[in-house]
Design an enzyme around this catalytic site. Structure first.
Site, mmCIF file in Angstrom:
data_model
loop_
_atom_site.group_PDB
_atom_site.id
_atom_site.type_symbol
_atom_site.label_atom_id
_atom_site.label_comp_id
_atom_site.label_asym_id
_atom_site.label_seq_id
_atom_site.Cartn_x
_atom_site.Cartn_y
_atom_site.Cartn_z
ATOM 1 N N ASP A 69 0.834 -1.261 -0.030
ATOM 2 C CA ASP A 69 0.043 -0.083 -0.052
ATOM 3 C C ASP A 69 0.916 1.319 0.169
ATOM 4 O OD1 ASP A 69 0.743 -0.783 2.637
ATOM 5 O OD2 ASP A 69 -0.660 0.760 3.494
ATOM 6 N N GLU A 134 -0.134 -1.086 5.964
ATOM 7 C CA GLU A 134 1.159 -0.303 6.717
ATOM 8 C C GLU A 134 1.000 0.901 7.004
ATOM 9 O OE1 GLU A 134 4.922 0.962 8.007
ATOM 10 O OE2 GLU A 134 4.040 1.649 6.681
HETATM 11 ZN ZN ZN Z 1 6.698 2.397 4.421
#
Ligand code: ZN
EC number: 3.5.1.18
Length: 376
Positions: A69, A134
């Site tokens: 992501d 994340e």
């Molecule tokens: Zn990162």
């Protein structure tokens, strides 16, 4: 200027995978790894895609970790080229996720393919732990995969997180730990009243002043070779109705600890409470632990990284625990050695995010050399 690492980077950068989206990134990675003997497990949780891939069944287990992501682009018109149409200009590869951290994922895959071809019967196992959460809430990503692995007693020995750790030159900095972060919201209860009749009221500001002073002046620890001393900072104080003649009934203080490995979150909580109890305050505290500190002292993993960087770039590297939190905080508590090593972080999360194209192949070589050092 073509290279295997650049080609895979371009394919990943074309995916507009803003958290928690992954598009086809993990499918692409899984297909490449499956081709070189990895067992693939997709581990979706809610709207987050996670990939666990492993080659080999024995210890030690070396794991590449990272995320597909990316953070949002902001105003796309502010970019010199479209953020999800990667473009090379003047030796730099532009695109959202180019530094954080799709090129590192590409380098990991290329390094693995090359290593497996040369060492099909390597020691131990290689794994990938890739998430699409994340940059977001980090609730259904790495932490859930780690819980799954722990439940079946699958242990990572060495983990390389491909976060952009380099500052001025590829490989100049390795992150071998991060400070912990503990937030507290303190409410001190008083009794509202007229300022002219203080004997009928209790002023929570006055009651708390000495304790707050103590908290600000306390030495929580002296840090150690890897961490600076633990710091306590008050970020917000609120009390009062706005009127000049009213003693407030409640004082709210928001504070944060950035803490080293010399103290635990529980110790900090107890020491704060002891200071407040000593003043006989009527109070409550809401605690939020946003990250545990972790530290990987010099050992197999750090040495393999240092040696590999030296071999590929000719340079010595520096260990650092600076910066915010990363998914390493979820992996380290299992007992794994964890470091972060990736491209330059100068433009991460910025408009016109980019990397040096010339750094991509050396990064793949560093990753491959680490596998040689640890698994042959
Ligand atoms: Zn990162």
């Amino acid at each position: 200027m073509s290279s295997a690492t650049l080609d895979l980077s371009l394919a990943l950068l074309k995916q507009p995978s803003v958290t928690p989206l992954d598009y086809d990134c993990q499918q692409m990675i899984a297909a490449r790894l499956s081709n070189v003997g990895f067992q693939i497990e997709h581990m979706p949780f809610d709207d987050v895609k996670n990939l666990w891939a492993r080659r080999g069944t024995t210890a030690p287990l070396f794991c590449f970790a990272g995320h597909t992501d990316v953070v949002p682009t902001g105003d796309q018109n502010a970019w010199d080229s479209a953020p999800f149409a990667p473009e090379i200009r003047d030796g730099k590869l532009y695109g959202r996720g180019s530094a954080d951290m799709k090129t590192a994922i590409a380098a990991m895959v290329i390094a693995t393919e090359r290593f497996v071809e040369k060492h099909p019967d390597h020691k131990g196992s290689i794994a990938y732990l890739i998430t699409s959460d994340e940059e977001g809430p980090s609730i259904n990503g790495t932490v859930k995969v780690i819980e799954t692995l722990e439940a079946r007693n699958e242990k990572i020995d060495w983990c390389l997180v491909g976060e952009p750790s380099s500052t001025a030159k590829l490989g100049d900095i390795i992150k071998n730990g991060r400070r912990g972060s503990l937030n507290g919201v303190l409410k001190v209860q008083g009794k509202q009243g007229h300022v002219a009749y203080p004997h009928l009221a209790q002023n929570p500001i006055h009651l708390a002043t000495h304790a707050l002073d103590q908290l600000c002046k306390t030495t929580w620890d002296n840090g150690n070779d890897y961490f600076p001393a633990t710091s306590f900072q008050i970020s917000n104080i609120q009390a009062g109705t706005g009127a000049t003649n009213v003693i407030p009934d409640i004082l709210t203080v928001t504070f944060n600890f950035r803490f080293s490995t010399e103290v635990t979150a529980d110790e900090l909580k107890q020491r704060v409470q002891a200071i407040l109890d000593h003043e006989n305050l009527n109070y409550s505290i809401d605690w939020t632990l946003s990250g545990l500190p972790f530290l990987t002292p010099v050992g197999d993993l750090v040495n393999a990284a240092k040696n590999s960087i030296k071999k590929v770039t000719g340079d010595d590297t520096t260990l650092s625990t600076s910066g915010g939190t990363s998914d390493g905080r979820f992996i380290a508590p299992t007992g794994a050695q964890v470091i972060e090593l990736g491209v330059l972080n100068a433009t991460i999360h910025q408009i016109n995010e980019h990397v040096n194209v010339a750094d991509l192949e050396p990064l793949a070589e560093i990753y491959e050399q680490m596998l040689v050092e640890l698994l042959t």
